[in-house]
Enzyme design. Structure first.
Site, short mmCIF file in Angstrom:
data_model
loop_
_atom_site.label_atom_id
_atom_site.label_comp_id
_atom_site.label_asym_id
_atom_site.label_seq_id
_atom_site.Cartn_x
_atom_site.Cartn_y
_atom_site.Cartn_z
N CYS A 105 -36.42 21.10 4.21
CA CYS A 105 -37.38 20.12 4.72
C CYS A 105 -37.91 20.54 6.09
O CYS A 105 -38.72 21.45 6.17
CB CYS A 105 -36.78 18.72 4.71
SG CYS A 105 -38.03 17.41 4.80
N HIS B 181 -33.94 17.96 -0.01
CA HIS B 181 -32.63 17.89 0.65
C HIS B 181 -31.50 18.08 -0.37
O HIS B 181 -30.92 17.09 -0.84
CB HIS B 181 -32.46 16.54 1.35
CG HIS B 181 -33.34 16.35 2.53
ND1 HIS B 181 -32.96 16.70 3.80
CD2 HIS B 181 -34.60 15.86 2.62
CE1 HIS B 181 -33.94 16.43 4.63
NE2 HIS B 181 -34.95 15.92 3.95
N GLU C 216 -28.55 18.95 0.19
CA GLU C 216 -27.30 18.53 0.83
C GLU C 216 -27.01 17.05 0.63
O GLU C 216 -25.88 16.60 0.88
CB GLU C 216 -27.34 18.87 2.33
CG GLU C 216 -28.22 17.99 3.19
CD GLU C 216 -29.71 18.30 3.13
OE1 GLU C 216 -30.47 17.66 3.87
OE2 GLU C 216 -30.13 19.18 2.33
#
Length: 192
Positions: A78, A175, A177
């Site tokens: 991002c 994202h 994660e």
């Protein structure tokens, strides 16, 4: 165990630390230049790219991170993708210029336009990790508007590249994660 740095000035660095642990690596939360000597690769997390730039300059880390990227693997998600791009629009801003792409900031819209989407990765990604869709969390995400020769698209969403690689660099406009799926982080570890 591989040691991977996560730039930890602003953004979702803690989630990247947890994802690295799930992928079998030891995270190092990088806040000082000396820590760059302890790691094999670096993650530039999501967050706010203009704020990250200001903090990189304030902490006198910009040049050190740029130098690290000249010889070592870097993964940007991002805002980190924005910082890695050679070109940035909407508006233009400084970046490390590590990857031959142009990104448009906040191209998916405002915070309220953020979304979670199922993304089907290309066979090149699945052959190196495991098959199956990726859950992609887009939060005021950039869009990759242009890619140059040597950039490989690993996944797309609505026709736009969302996961790309170029040599030792990996870029995700979403994202990874923020999910339990460690395949994208595992792919980055394979570059170390």
């Amino acid at each position: 165990m591989k040691k991977v740095g996560v730039l930890s000035l602003q953004g979702d660095f803690a989630a990247h630390g947890a994802a690295l642990e799930r992928a079998g690596a030891q995270p190092v939360f990088v806040r000082e230049r000396e820590q760059l000597n302890q790691i094999e690769g670096l993650i530039l997390p999501g967050g706010e790219s203009t704020t990250m730039l200001k903090l990189l300059r304030y902490e006198d880390l910009f040049d050190d991170v740029a130098e690290f990227g000249r010889t070592k693997p870097v993964f940007g998600t991002c805002a980190g993708a924005i910082l890695m791009a050679k070109g940035v629009t909407n508006p233009a801003q400084e970046s490390f210029g590590l990857v031959d792409i142009e990104v448009e900031r906040n191209a998916y819209g405002r915070q309220t336009d953020s979304r979670i989407a199922q993304v089907r990765p290309f066979p090149d990604f699945e052959n190196r990790t495991a098959p199956g869709e990726l859950k992609a969390v887009f939060i005021r995400a950039p869009i990759i508007r242009r890619i140059e020769d040597g950039v490989r698209v690993l996944a797309s969403y609505q026709g736009d590249p969302v996961l790309i690689e170029q040599g030792r660099f990996l870029v995700a406009t979403f994202h990874p994660e923020l999910t339990d799926d460690a395949r994208v982080h595992s792919l980055f570890l394979s570059k170390l």
